[in-house]
Design a protein around this motif. Structure first.
Motif, PDB file in Angstrom:
ATOM      1  N   PHE A   1       3.633  16.672  80.962  1.00  0.00           N
ATOM      2  CA  PHE A   1       4.199  16.959  82.272  1.00  0.00           C
ATOM      3  C   PHE A   1       5.693  17.279  82.196  1.00  0.00           C
ATOM      4  O   PHE A   1       6.420  17.136  83.177  1.00  0.00           O
ATOM      5  CB  PHE A   1       3.991  15.755  83.212  1.00  0.00           C
ATOM      6  N   ASP A   2       6.152  17.711  81.048  1.00  0.00           N
ATOM      7  CA  ASP A   2       7.583  17.940  80.849  1.00  0.00           C
ATOM      8  C   ASP A   2       8.145  19.074  81.696  1.00  0.00           C
ATOM      9  O   ASP A   2       9.241  18.984  82.235  1.00  0.00           O
ATOM     10  CB  ASP A   2       7.864  18.270  79.372  1.00  0.00           C
ATOM     11  N   GLU A   3       7.411  20.188  81.785  1.00  0.00           N
ATOM     12  CA  GLU A   3       7.955  21.393  82.410  1.00  0.00           C
ATOM     13  C   GLU A   3       7.124  21.795  83.614  1.00  0.00           C
ATOM     14  O   GLU A   3       5.899  21.733  83.595  1.00  0.00           O
ATOM     15  CB  GLU A   3       7.984  22.552  81.394  1.00  0.00           C
ATOM     16  N   LEU A   4       7.822  22.257  84.660  1.00  0.00           N
ATOM     17  CA  LEU A   4       7.150  22.715  85.871  1.00  0.00           C
ATOM     18  C   LEU A   4       6.980  24.230  85.845  1.00  0.00           C
ATOM     19  O   LEU A   4       7.848  24.954  85.361  1.00  0.00           O
ATOM     20  CB  LEU A   4       7.951  22.313  87.104  1.00  0.00           C
ATOM     21  N   ARG A   5       5.866  24.689  86.392  1.00  0.00           N
ATOM     22  CA  ARG A   5       5.574  26.123  86.428  1.00  0.00           C
ATOM     23  C   ARG A   5       6.187  26.729  87.694  1.00  0.00           C
ATOM     24  O   ARG A   5       5.880  26.313  88.813  1.00  0.00           O
ATOM     25  CB  ARG A   5       4.062  26.342  86.417  1.00  0.00           C
ATOM     26  N   THR A   6       7.008  27.725  87.520  1.00  0.00           N
ATOM     27  CA  THR A   6       7.789  28.278  88.626  1.00  0.00           C
ATOM     28  C   THR A   6       6.915  28.837  89.736  1.00  0.00           C
ATOM     29  O   THR A   6       7.160  28.582  90.924  1.00  0.00           O
ATOM     30  CB  THR A   6       8.741  29.375  88.113  1.00  0.00           C
TER      31      THR A   6
ATOM     32  N   GLU B   1      -6.048  28.787  88.157  1.00  0.00           N
ATOM     33  CA  GLU B   1      -6.034  28.517  86.723  1.00  0.00           C
ATOM     34  C   GLU B   1      -4.817  27.737  86.247  1.00  0.00           C
ATOM     35  O   GLU B   1      -4.806  27.256  85.111  1.00  0.00           O
ATOM     36  CB  GLU B   1      -6.126  29.834  85.937  1.00  0.00           C
ATOM     37  N   HIS B   2      -3.819  27.562  87.095  1.00  0.00           N
ATOM     38  CA  HIS B   2      -2.599  26.870  86.689  1.00  0.00           C
ATOM     39  C   HIS B   2      -2.369  25.612  87.509  1.00  0.00           C
ATOM     40  O   HIS B   2      -2.546  25.618  88.728  1.00  0.00           O
ATOM     41  CB  HIS B   2      -1.377  27.779  86.847  1.00  0.00           C
ATOM     42  N   THR B   3      -1.957  24.553  86.866  1.00  0.00           N
ATOM     43  CA  THR B   3      -1.438  23.383  87.560  1.00  0.00           C
ATOM     44  C   THR B   3       0.059  23.580  87.737  1.00  0.00           C
ATOM     45  O   THR B   3       0.617  24.608  87.352  1.00  0.00           O
ATOM     46  CB  THR B   3      -1.690  22.093  86.758  1.00  0.00           C
ATOM     47  N   ILE B   4       0.743  22.590  88.287  1.00  0.00           N
ATOM     48  CA  ILE B   4       2.187  22.701  88.467  1.00  0.00           C
ATOM     49  C   ILE B   4       2.926  22.514  87.139  1.00  0.00           C
ATOM     50  O   ILE B   4       4.118  22.778  87.044  1.00  0.00           O
ATOM     51  CB  ILE B   4       2.672  21.683  89.513  1.00  0.00           C
ATOM     52  N   TYR B   5       2.229  22.096  86.098  1.00  0.00           N
ATOM     53  CA  TYR B   5       2.828  21.880  84.781  1.00  0.00           C
ATOM     54  C   TYR B   5       2.483  23.040  83.850  1.00  0.00           C
ATOM     55  O   TYR B   5       1.330  23.485  83.785  1.00  0.00           O
ATOM     56  CB  TYR B   5       2.330  20.560  84.190  1.00  0.00           C
ATOM     57  N   THR B   6       3.456  23.520  83.110  1.00  0.00           N
ATOM     58  CA  THR B   6       3.257  24.710  82.284  1.00  0.00           C
ATOM     59  C   THR B   6       2.234  24.504  81.172  1.00  0.00           C
ATOM     60  O   THR B   6       1.598  25.457  80.724  1.00  0.00           O
ATOM     61  CB  THR B   6       4.588  25.159  81.655  1.00  0.00           C
TER      62      THR B   6
ATOM     63  N   ALA C   1      -5.850  21.385  78.107  1.00  0.00           N
ATOM     64  CA  ALA C   1      -4.559  21.704  77.498  1.00  0.00           C
ATOM     65  C   ALA C   1      -4.693  21.660  75.985  1.00  0.00           C
ATOM     66  O   ALA C   1      -5.508  20.899  75.432  1.00  0.00           O
ATOM     67  CB  ALA C   1      -3.494  20.715  77.958  1.00  0.00           C
ATOM     68  N   ASN C   2      -3.899  22.451  75.323  1.00  0.00           N
ATOM     69  CA  ASN C   2      -3.748  22.349  73.875  1.00  0.00           C
ATOM     70  C   ASN C   2      -2.526  21.476  73.608  1.00  0.00           C
ATOM     71  O   ASN C   2      -1.394  21.858  73.928  1.00  0.00           O
ATOM     72  CB  ASN C   2      -3.561  23.736  73.255  1.00  0.00           C
ATOM     73  N   THR C   3      -2.758  20.293  73.064  1.00  0.00           N
ATOM     74  CA  THR C   3      -1.681  19.330  72.835  1.00  0.00           C
ATOM     75  C   THR C   3      -1.397  19.206  71.349  1.00  0.00           C
ATOM     76  O   THR C   3      -2.087  19.794  70.505  1.00  0.00           O
ATOM     77  CB  THR C   3      -2.068  17.952  73.390  1.00  0.00           C
ATOM     78  N   GLU C   4      -0.414  18.379  71.023  1.00  0.00           N
ATOM     79  CA  GLU C   4      -0.078  18.159  69.618  1.00  0.00           C
ATOM     80  C   GLU C   4      -1.207  17.461  68.873  1.00  0.00           C
ATOM     81  O   GLU C   4      -1.306  17.538  67.652  1.00  0.00           O
ATOM     82  CB  GLU C   4       1.200  17.316  69.521  1.00  0.00           C
TER      83      GLU C   4
ATOM     84  N   LEU D   1      -0.498  22.433  81.255  1.00  0.00           N
ATOM     85  CA  LEU D   1      -1.810  21.982  81.705  1.00  0.00           C
ATOM     86  C   LEU D   1      -2.461  23.064  82.569  1.00  0.00           C
ATOM     87  O   LEU D   1      -1.840  23.565  83.507  1.00  0.00           O
ATOM     88  CB  LEU D   1      -1.684  20.682  82.496  1.00  0.00           C
ATOM     89  N   PHE D   2      -3.714  23.382  82.266  1.00  0.00           N
ATOM     90  CA  PHE D   2      -4.425  24.456  82.943  1.00  0.00           C
ATOM     91  C   PHE D   2      -5.662  23.922  83.677  1.00  0.00           C
ATOM     92  O   PHE D   2      -6.159  22.846  83.377  1.00  0.00           O
ATOM     93  CB  PHE D   2      -4.853  25.528  81.939  1.00  0.00           C
ATOM     94  N   LYS D   3      -6.149  24.749  84.628  1.00  0.00           N
ATOM     95  CA  LYS D   3      -7.381  24.457  85.335  1.00  0.00           C
ATOM     96  C   LYS D   3      -8.431  25.496  84.950  1.00  0.00           C
ATOM     97  O   LYS D   3      -8.114  26.686  84.830  1.00  0.00           O
ATOM     98  CB  LYS D   3      -7.170  24.506  86.851  1.00  0.00           C
TER      99      LYS D   3
END
Length: 609
Positions: free
Chosen positions: A172-177, A193-198, A150-153, A200-202
């Motif tokens: 983990f603030d937002e869920l990926r639809t 390539e996507h986790t359930i969080y917008t 992930a690219n974080t602050e 965070l990536f795989k």
């Protein structure tokens, strides 16, 4: 087995040390045989080691031999002797005692990113070059070990240990639809390539990452669908002998500890793995008594007793066998299991494997499975047209003739037509449950699900292309479960996968090559046993017995908003309360909803901030 997390700071003012402290503490709950760290102005690497191999005593990470290039990773290599030989030919001073992760670092220093064509096994790792300020990461061919980023602050974050990332603020603030839809509709995350969080990536299987001066590049280093050069003039016995050698080596590469467990179902796949594990133990330790076998069945709904065959195999191999009744282990949703999981993939309290896993942990940290056997050998009729292109008409016709003689039927040809594609698209492979609100259903998403449902999960190529497999490995990884258990899958061997693609189809049908290879290792009654469905049972009966339906009725009204906004509660109550409607229901989707609800009620973000 290792857990790691790292962060490349966005500037020279490194300020996220306390966050990584919490991440490492989480990793240490499982991987606590050694803890390591490397910190410099731009990077912070954290590591925890869970010792699972008797032949490795010094897998100390982050590792460097020159204080310039560092590696941290979760690495188990196949056929490492060949890799060592190639490096020695290049003048690199490595020997058989070197840990796998250290060997990868030396390979990188020898071939740089080109080393990926020499690596095979279960791995995800990160290599940091202090001098050039570059990061190189990779995940294995089949996705057996996860890699998240992930690219974080604070900068670029990466890890193989999903559970530790809950300590990163706002991640983990937002869920990926679309992933949430996956869980509601089919009970798993179908994105590679996507986790359930917008945020965070795989990293998908067989992919690598290069990060240079802030520029991120992701690329595929291997394609499982590429053609292989046929082996000419091999007899049937030669194919069988070569297959046996490769499978035996695959098991041996994974069994490097005296204390090992195997899932033994009584079918050919797990039985073959267990038999070769026992043989390895007898050769290495003089006895197979460090090996424990486990299986489970349903008490009242078994068509063919797996217990019967597994007992015969265990007695033949001289190993202990523990048998579990899934009826007594599964379905404890109503107990509100308080174990946090990163995604709503289920709970150890709600699956049969949970009780088995807890028991297994008392005896070993490694469990071997027979996963991959079915797709590796299965449904090979469909590949005849590609065989003509690969082997030529004459050899393909010979193989076709052998198939007819052996299997007493004509194989089907895989000829794609517009009519066939229309028929396939019209088939209801996938449909949303009746209690999902219409405004949550996206038509483009449904089309993608239908296409995926029709893709070859059960074929060999599906082992490298279908998202079911990496997802299965991800949710079984210690970084997801938090349990000190490493699952290993000998049929997911790159060498075995590539060899199978050149084996004549008549040797693959009904797993003929596996049966022939295991004649000397398994009882005849097992070798000649035809594959059958293990169970024929009423899922409705088990839903009622488990208490899951009552759990849904009781808890759905207090569900979090992201669940209540999706569910038509009256329709759900009607379906799970009406016996006639329940008979027609897709019970797998009901089970999936229970997992989502359990996950949501426990508050999936409880420690994220």
């Amino acid at each position: 087995m290792s857990g790691f997390v790292g962060l490349i700071a966005s500037d020279n003012r490194y300020n996220a040390s306390s966050v990584l402290d919490k991440c490492q503490e989480e990793i240490s709950r499982c991987c606590n045989d050694h803890l390591g760290r490397h910190q410099s102005p731009l990077i912070d690497l954290r590591f925890g080691w869970l010792k699972v191999d008797d032949d490795t005593d010094d897998d100390i990470q982050p590792f460097t031999d020159d204080a310039k290039v560092y590696i941290t990773g979760d690495v188990r290599l196949d056929n490492r002797e060949r890799l060592i030989e190639l490096m020695q030919q290049k003048g690199v001073a490595v020997d058989n005692k070197i840990p796998d992760s250290h060997l990868v670092l030396y390979a990188f220093k020898t071939w740089e990113e080109g080393m990926m064509k020499y690596l095979a096994g279960d791995f995800s790792f990160a290599i940091w070059n202090e001098a050039t300020e570059t990061l190189f990461c990779a995940r294995d061919h089949f996705g057996l070990v996860p890699f998240y980023y992930a690219n974080t602050e604070h900068g670029f974050l990466f890890s193989n240990y999903y559970r530790c990332l809950k300590h990163v603020p706002n991640l983990f603030d937002e869920l990926r639809t679309n992933v949430l839809q996956d869980y509601f509709f089919c009970g798993r995350n179908d994105s590679v390539e996507h986790t359930i969080y917008t945020k965070l990536f795989k990293l998908p299987p067989a992919h690598q990452i290069s990060l240079k001066k802030g520029k991120l590049e992701i690329s595929r280093y291997w394609s499982g669908t590429q053609k292989n050069t046929p082996v000419e003039k091999l007899t049937t016995s030669a194919y069988v002998a070569r297959f046996y050698d490769i499978l035996e080596r695959s098991v041996g590469d994974r069994v490097r500890s005296k204390h090992v467990s195997c899932h033994l179902s009584g079918g050919m796949d797990s039985s073959s793995v267990t038999a070769l594990t026992a043989k390895n133990h007898k050769e290495r330790y003089g006895s197979a008594m460090g090996l424990n076998a486990y299986n489970f069945t349903l008490e009242t709904n078994v068509v063919e007793s797996e217990t019967f065959y597994s007992k015969i195999i265990a007695e033949h191999l001289g190993i202990p066998l523990r048998h579990y009744l899934a009826d007594q282990l599964a379905g404890h949703h109503a107990k509100d299991d308080q174990t946090w999981y990163p995604e709503p993939a289920g709970s150890l309290a709600t699956v049969p494997d949970g009780g088995m896993l807890r028991d297994t942990l008392q005896r070993s940290r490694i469990t071997l499975t027979g996963f991959g056997g079915d797709p590796l050998f299965g449904c090979q009729d469909e590949i005849w047209s590609s065989r003509i292109l690969l082997n030529g008409v004459f050899k393909t016709v010979l193989d076709w003739g052998k198939f007819v003689v052996i299997h007493k039927r004509i194989p089907r040809l895989n000829v794609s037509t517009k009519k066939k594609k229309r028929k396939l698209a019209a088939k209801p492979f996938f449909s949303p449950p009746s209690w999902i609100r219409e405004d949550f259903i996206d038509e483009e998403y449904l089309k993608a699900k239908i296409e995926l449902a029709a893709s070859p999960q059960a074929l060999a190529d599906g082992m490298s292309t279908h998202p079911f497999w990496p997802y299965l490995f991800e949710i079984g990884h210690p970084g997801f479960t938090g349990m000190k258990m490493k699952y290993l899958h000998p049929f997911f061997s790159l060498e075995l996968f590539e060899f199978i693609k050149i084996v004549p189809p008549h040797l693959l049908n009904q797993k003929l090559i596996l049966r022939a290879a295991m004649v000397e290792e398994l009882p005849a009654v097992v070798v000649h046993r035809q594959k059958t469905l293990a169970y024929s049972f009423s899922r409705i009966q088990n839903l009622k017995k488990s208490g899951l339906l009552e759990f849904l009725k009781d808890k759905i009204s207090s569900a979090p908003d992201f669940i209540k906004g999706v569910i038509d509660e009256p329709a759900l109550h009607k379906e799970i309360s009406d016996s006639e409607l329940l008979k027609k229901a897709d019970t797998k989707k009901i089970e999936a909803l229970a997992n989502i609800l359990l996950w949501g009620l426990y508050d999936y973000r409880q420690t994220a901030n």
